[in-house]
Design a protein around this motif. Structure first.
Motif: not given
Ligand code: NAP
Length: 285
Positions: A218-227, A240-259
């Motif tokens: 979830t976003p609280d586990m992710v640093k702003e700008g992380a990969v 099919l879904v991944g281990d990451v809450d994609f929609e919310q984490v994508a707001e914080k990540a610099a790079f992210i992989t979809p599932v």
């Protein structure tokens, strides 16, 4: 925040497959030989059968020779071991992949250890695991090797970065750690007994989630700008879904992989790349 970049695993996988197929074509002209991949399936698990069919199709499309062996679920261990010995001895076979899981009456370790390490394109043989862990050039497990290719494709720095891996499996977590260490990352591995995992995860420059729990990160586990690299493949309500809450984490990540469409497509591309490497090494090319 800067704009987030979606890591396109389909695109990277297609490029790798194209490069591998080109090289196979050139080597065929030069030597008259092509790499061969043998896929062994024990039992009738429908998901595994689909994987095996896709691997055979990919082989044919890319100019590889493909050998497919489907054995019934009640096959004795010694019969499977004999097949592996035959494939080890067959000069046309450069890679041997035994589709996991195997039925309960078969000892998985014994089977994987029976594969000639030079043909172990899954990178699971203890000799290859040891070589990789000690920093050598081994055939590396396809999923983590594919993640390194994706990071390189997007020119993401690895050296000196703090990489946090969620999951310590032999399939993903541990080899991922070895590959990242080899590239000079500072690596932390978390698992089900890790205390205060969110705080550790939040310190990651590169966060790899490989635990098999939908939406765990979830976003609280992710640093702003992380990969953020999502290895998870989970089926939720037929999707099919991944281990990451994609929609919310994508707001914080610099790079992210979809599932789907992220890490998943890389695995088969790396399997073909490993088979080509094994072929080249055996033939001194
Ligand atoms: P696995 O063997 O089940 O390992 C899961 C790991 O996650 C274990 O180390 C476990 O810790 C840890 N874990 C589980 N629950 C946790 C929690 N609540 N907090 C912290 N850690 C936890 O799985 P795997 O084979 O590595 O696969 C992981 C995921 O990746 C699965 O969804 C799988 O389908 C997917 N996968 C995808 C690909 C691909 O091509 N994209 C390839 C392989 C796997 P313990 O060790 O303490 O039990």
């Amino acid at each position: 925040m800067d704009v987030m970049t979606l890591i396109d695993g389909k695109k990277v996988s297609a490029e790798i497959k194209e490069q591998v197929a080109d090289e196979v074509g050139k080597l065929k002209k030069q030597t008259g030989k092509v790499p061969g991949l043998a896929v062994v399936l024990v039992g009738e698990d429908p998901a595994s059968a689909v994987y095996v069919k896709n691997k055979n199709k990919t082989c044919e499309k890319m100019g590889f020779q493909s050998f497919s062996h489907t054995l019934s679920a009640d096959t004795e261990e010694k019969v499977l071991l004999k097949l592996i010995a035959d494939l080890n001895a067959n000069p046309e076979v450069n890679g041997i992949l035994v589709q996991l899981p195997l039925p309960d009456h078969i000892n998985e370790h014994k089977v994987l250890e029976a594969i000639d390490p030079k043909k172990d394109v899954d990178g699971f043989h203890p000799v290859n695991v040891g070589t990789l862990t000690s920093g050598g050039n081994a055939l590396a497990p396809c999923t983590p090797a594919g993640i390194i290719e994706m990071l390189d494709f997007y020119k993401i720095d690895i050296e000196g970065q703090h990489a946090v891996i969620l999951g310590r499996s032999n399939l993903v977590g541990k080899p991922m750690a070895s590959l990242l260490l080899k590239r000079h990352a500072t690596v932390t591995i978390c698992h089900s007994r890790t205390r205060d995992l969110p705080t550790v995860a939040r310190s990651a420059d590169i966060l790899v989630a490989a635990i098999g729990k939908p939406g765990f990160v979830t976003p609280d586990m992710v640093k702003e700008g992380a990969v953020v690299i999502d290895v998870g493949i989970n089926r939720v309500d037929g999707k099919l879904v991944g281990d990451v809450d994609f929609e919310q984490v994508a707001e914080k990540a610099a790079f992210i992989t979809p599932v789907p469409g992220g890490v998943g497509p890389m695995t088969i591309a790396m399997l073909m790349k490993n088979t080509l490497s094994a072929f080249k090494k055996t033939n001194n090319l």
